[in-house]
Design a protein around this motif. Sequence first.
Motif, PDB file in Angstrom:
ATOM      1  N   ASN A  15       4.552  -0.074  -5.047  1.00 26.69           N
ATOM      2  CA  ASN A  15       3.265  -0.563  -4.544  1.00 26.69           C
ATOM      3  C   ASN A  15       2.824  -1.726  -5.441  1.00 26.69           C
ATOM      4  N   ARG A  16       2.928  -2.950  -4.932  1.00 23.20           N
ATOM      5  CA  ARG A  16       2.673  -4.126  -5.758  1.00 23.20           C
ATOM      6  C   ARG A  16       1.205  -4.254  -6.152  1.00 23.20           C
ATOM      7  N   ARG A  17       0.325  -3.566  -5.452  1.00 27.74           N
ATOM      8  CA  ARG A  17      -1.107  -3.661  -5.765  1.00 27.74           C
ATOM      9  C   ARG A  17      -1.539  -2.615  -6.798  1.00 27.74           C
ATOM     10  N   GLN A  18      -0.774  -1.542  -6.930  1.00 28.39           N
ATOM     11  CA  GLN A  18      -1.177  -0.461  -7.829  1.00 28.39           C
ATOM     12  C   GLN A  18      -0.213  -0.250  -8.996  1.00 28.39           C
ATOM     13  N   GLU A  19       0.972  -0.822  -8.923  1.00 26.51           N
ATOM     14  CA  GLU A  19       1.957  -0.640  -9.980  1.00 26.51           C
ATOM     15  C   GLU A  19       2.338  -1.987 -10.588  1.00 26.51           C
ATOM     16  N   ASN A  20       2.782  -1.943 -11.824  1.00 23.50           N
ATOM     17  CA  ASN A  20       3.337  -3.129 -12.460  1.00 23.50           C
ATOM     18  C   ASN A  20       4.775  -3.272 -11.960  1.00 23.50           C
ATOM     19  N   CYS A  31       4.723   2.170   1.497  1.00 15.50           N
ATOM     20  CA  CYS A  31       5.760   2.660   0.593  1.00 15.50           C
ATOM     21  C   CYS A  31       6.299   4.011   1.053  1.00 15.50           C
ATOM     22  N   ARG A  45       8.053  -1.155 -13.332  1.00 16.16           N
ATOM     23  CA  ARG A  45       8.631  -0.151 -12.423  1.00 16.16           C
ATOM     24  C   ARG A  45      10.054  -0.524 -12.042  1.00 16.16           C
ATOM     25  N   CYS A  92       0.840  -1.190   0.000  1.00 16.12           N
ATOM     26  CA  CYS A  92       0.000   0.000   0.000  1.00 16.12           C
ATOM     27  C   CYS A  92       0.880   1.246   0.000  1.00 16.12           C
ATOM     28  N   ASN A  93       0.264   2.380  -0.345  1.00 16.66           N
ATOM     29  CA  ASN A  93       1.025   3.628  -0.430  1.00 16.66           C
ATOM     30  C   ASN A  93       1.579   4.051   0.918  1.00 16.66           C
TER      31      ASN A  93
END
Length: 328
Positions: free
Chosen positions: A194-199, A180, A203, A176-177
């Motif tokens: 952020n593994r849930r919002q970014e590739n 991070c 990245r 989550c942010n």
Amino acid sequence: MLNKQIRLARDISGFPRESDFYLVEEGLPELMDGQALCRAKYLSLDPYMRSQIAGKHLQGAVAVDDVMRGETISEVVASKEPALPVGSLVRCMGDWQTYSIQQAQSVQPVPAGVPAHFALNVLGMPGLTAYAALIWLARIQPGELVVIPGAAGAIGSIAGQLAKKRGCTVIGIAGCNMKCDLAVSQLGYDACINRRQENVASRLSELAPNGVDVYFDLVGGDMLHTISQQLALHARIVLCGLSSELHLPHRSPGPPSALWIKARATVMGLVVYDFETRRQEFIEQCLPAIRAGDFYLPVDLSYGLEQAPAAFCRMLAGNTIGKTLIKV
């Protein structure tokens, strides 16, 4: 005196729930010669306990109606062992209960000059794991790029700081942010994905164009495959945790070995118990910096033994930051 205990209520499939545990109170046995009665002050909660419930841990299984196992910082309150005088603070396998009976060979003294719970945190299993992985196994060097998932967890929060203090560029991965942001602002990470919002793969290729020198794997699963595709030549991978697979019935088969062969990578498995004989060496190396306040040590602290099941479930769901502790 009555001893409160948290026991396993049933076999667990998937993520645990608070109802999978129950509280009992029972009397204490009479103290025998060579034994000491210890009252828990802090209880450590760790992901490996989920593997014990599943019967997949090196230290054995926790069966239905067993007391949940775990390390504690405990105070000796009665003793028939001269080496364990009343008032002593010790680190021991006190389990999820108020009192435990210990012998001298089953406990370790708590280092002086720091908060007692540090013996379960930066000077305990999480710290020793991070130090063994990065310093003794991976042998990180200044200028290398190190990637650590679970960046804001109990081990990751220490590992990131260790790598940064050794002059490495450190990239974290978190869920989550908020985690991070904490990794970068407080733990010294150069960046955190952020593994849930970014590739993660895209990245990471931006952050590590020359590849990953050291990957400290705390999660297993698909993440190991993703990072293995972006290794630098002669990279080192330290396999330590399986947090992404703890609730699955079967383990991941892992990435193709061709990815490691191509990088001429060294892949090492870490079991922290193998380094128990070097614990004092590790403590002596780290204690001055810890006493000087050079480490930021986030803690998720709950009060009362009864809160252990809820805190354990939060931790496994990824909803805690840093070390998860119960102030018993």
